[in-house]
Write an enzyme that holds these catalytic residues in place. Structure first.
Site, mmCIF file in Angstrom:
data_model
loop_
_atom_site.group_PDB
_atom_site.id
_atom_site.type_symbol
_atom_site.label_atom_id
_atom_site.label_comp_id
_atom_site.label_asym_id
_atom_site.label_seq_id
_atom_site.Cartn_x
_atom_site.Cartn_y
_atom_site.Cartn_z
ATOM 1 N N GLU A 181 34.938 39.720 45.369
ATOM 2 C CA GLU A 181 35.432 38.348 45.262
ATOM 3 C C GLU A 181 36.946 38.333 45.125
ATOM 4 O OE1 GLU A 181 31.414 36.312 43.335
ATOM 5 O OE2 GLU A 181 32.932 37.178 42.028
ATOM 6 N N GLY A 185 29.991 33.567 24.189
ATOM 7 C CA GLY A 185 29.770 33.707 25.620
ATOM 8 C C GLY A 185 28.409 33.155 25.992
#
Length: 417
Positions: free
Chosen positions: A168, A7
């Site tokens: 979102e 990541g």
């Protein structure tokens, strides 16, 4: 040396060591580097998987001192300095002289893991695909459903969690229903879909200043999203969600599609690492580290990103990037003979959250933006951090299609998934 996880924390650590005299082995259970802040756009049909999840081998193919191994880490021997991973029955033991653990975080259901089946989180590409199937599939089911009450349940979407991911998702589901799908069906009006955003905090976006959070809530309401704060989820099954409001009133909402964006906890590898080192886990499943991001008693082991507990730092991408680079820098310094550890200092570069096309909230220090200015900042920042020129160009193309027009390029779903 070994880096667990590809990541933000792991990738930035590896890249920091590209010119260092070390051989780096990256071990991850996935073959890609995931740009998690845009997962909600995969879930709502704006972007494809590959645009936010390039193959980690491709990302690192020019870095000759980096090797990538696919495997699920299930053992760390701190005394023998080895990492054990497995893949389809095969086991691999990898020795290390330095170790960076950047395993990230997983969705937390706060002790109600039974909710997972009916309300997926949004932390992996698999999660995004699952949610896209559920969201778009709900409109397909409503189109053929004869019973009005059941049809209404198919057209009701509940997002649990009022952080950036939650708002979102809620904003994009609203735009999908009211704009993209508006004339696509014959028996239903997608614009009549009901979208609820539920959060237990007194307001949404608790990490933002209050006036920006208020503007975000106002924008969501203008999109038709019902925002309910101070509300705790007390029950959740396939067809409904039960919510306890601030006045202890209980209400049940029939909804076939639920999204869980209410919180995260450190990856399970954190428990393994804590047990091996005798270091207690902090709240949220994070591993307590020293000021230089190293594991107490094991200066050759660093924990970075979402799995790291240090000074109350949030689990955001920027913390992962900076802590990954810091840990890699410490390893490189030691190779040059500098034994004195350096403290990790986090530089807060601000917060961003996109609510709808042309509208986002952004804060950088004492300066805040909402609306088009915030959205333009959001656009520049996300294009900057997307990995690879091809991905940036492709994402920009799809954003132009979605934001300037009504279409979404990634609406493919499969019946039964």
């Amino acid at each position: 040396m070994v880096v667990i996880g590809s990541g933000f924390g792991g990738l930035f650590a590896v890249k920091r060591l590209r010119r260092a005299p070390v051989e780096v082995t990256v071990i991850d259970r996935a073959t890609h580097h995931l740009f998690q802040p845009l997962l909600y756009q995969v879930a709502t049909g704006i972007l494809s998987d590959g645009e936010i999840a390039p193959a980690i081998r491709d990302v690192l193919h020019r870095q000759r001192n980096a090797r990538v191994v696919l495997g699920d880490v299930d053992g760390i021997d701190l005394e023998a300095r080895t990492v054990t991973s497995h893949l389809r029955g095969s086991r691999l033991v990898t020795p290390y002289d330095s170790l960076i653990v950047a395993a990230g975080a997983v969705v937390s259901y706060f002790g109600h893991d039974d909710y997972r089946r009916h309300a997926p989180g949004l932390k992996t590409i698999g999660d995004a695909r699952e949610l896209r199937n559920r969201i778009l599939g709900a409109f397909e089911m409503a189109e053929i459903e004869p019973d009005p009450d059941t049809r209404a349940a198919w057209l009701t979407f509940v997002v649990v969690g009022g952080g950036p991911t939650g708002i979102e998702m809620a904003g994009q589901i609203a735009e999908l229903a009211h704009r993209t799908l508006r004339s696509n069906f014959r028996n239903i009006d997608p614009g009549g879909a009901r979208i609820l955003l539920v959060d237990g905090a007194p307001r949404i976006l608790m990490s933002f200043r209050e006036e920006l959070a208020a503007k975000a809530a106002g924008r969501l309401r203008a999109l038709g999203v019902e925002v309910q704060v101070g509300a705790k989820v007390t029950g959740l099954d396939a067809g409904a969600i039960t919510v306890e409001g601030p006045g202890s009133e209980i209400r049940q909402v029939r909804a076939m599609t639920k999204v869980w964006a209410a919180g995260v906890t450190g990856a399970p590898l954190g428990r393994l690492l804590a047990a091996a080192s005798g270091t207690p886990l902090e709240p949220g499943g994070r591993v307590r580290v020293l000021p230089d991001c190293s594991l107490p008693g094991y200066p050759e082991v660093f924990v970075v990103g979402d799995l790291m507990a240090l000074h109350g730092l949030p689990g955001v991408a920027e913390v992962a990037m900076q802590s990954g680079r810091h840990a890699a820098g410490e390893i490189a310094r030691r190779r040059r003979g500098h034994a004195e550890p350096r403290r990790f200092h986090y530089h807060d570069l601000g917060n961003l959250a996109s609510i709808s096309r042309y509208y986002a909230v952004a804060e950088f220090g004492s300066v805040g933006f909402a609306g088009l200015a915030g959205w333009l900042l959001w656009l520049v920042v996300h294009l900057t951090f997307l990995t690879g020129f091809k991905n940036r160009l492709s994402a920009l193309f799809h954003w132009i299609i979605s934001f300037c027009g009504r279409s979404r390029a990634e609406r493919t779903i499969t019946i039964g998934e």
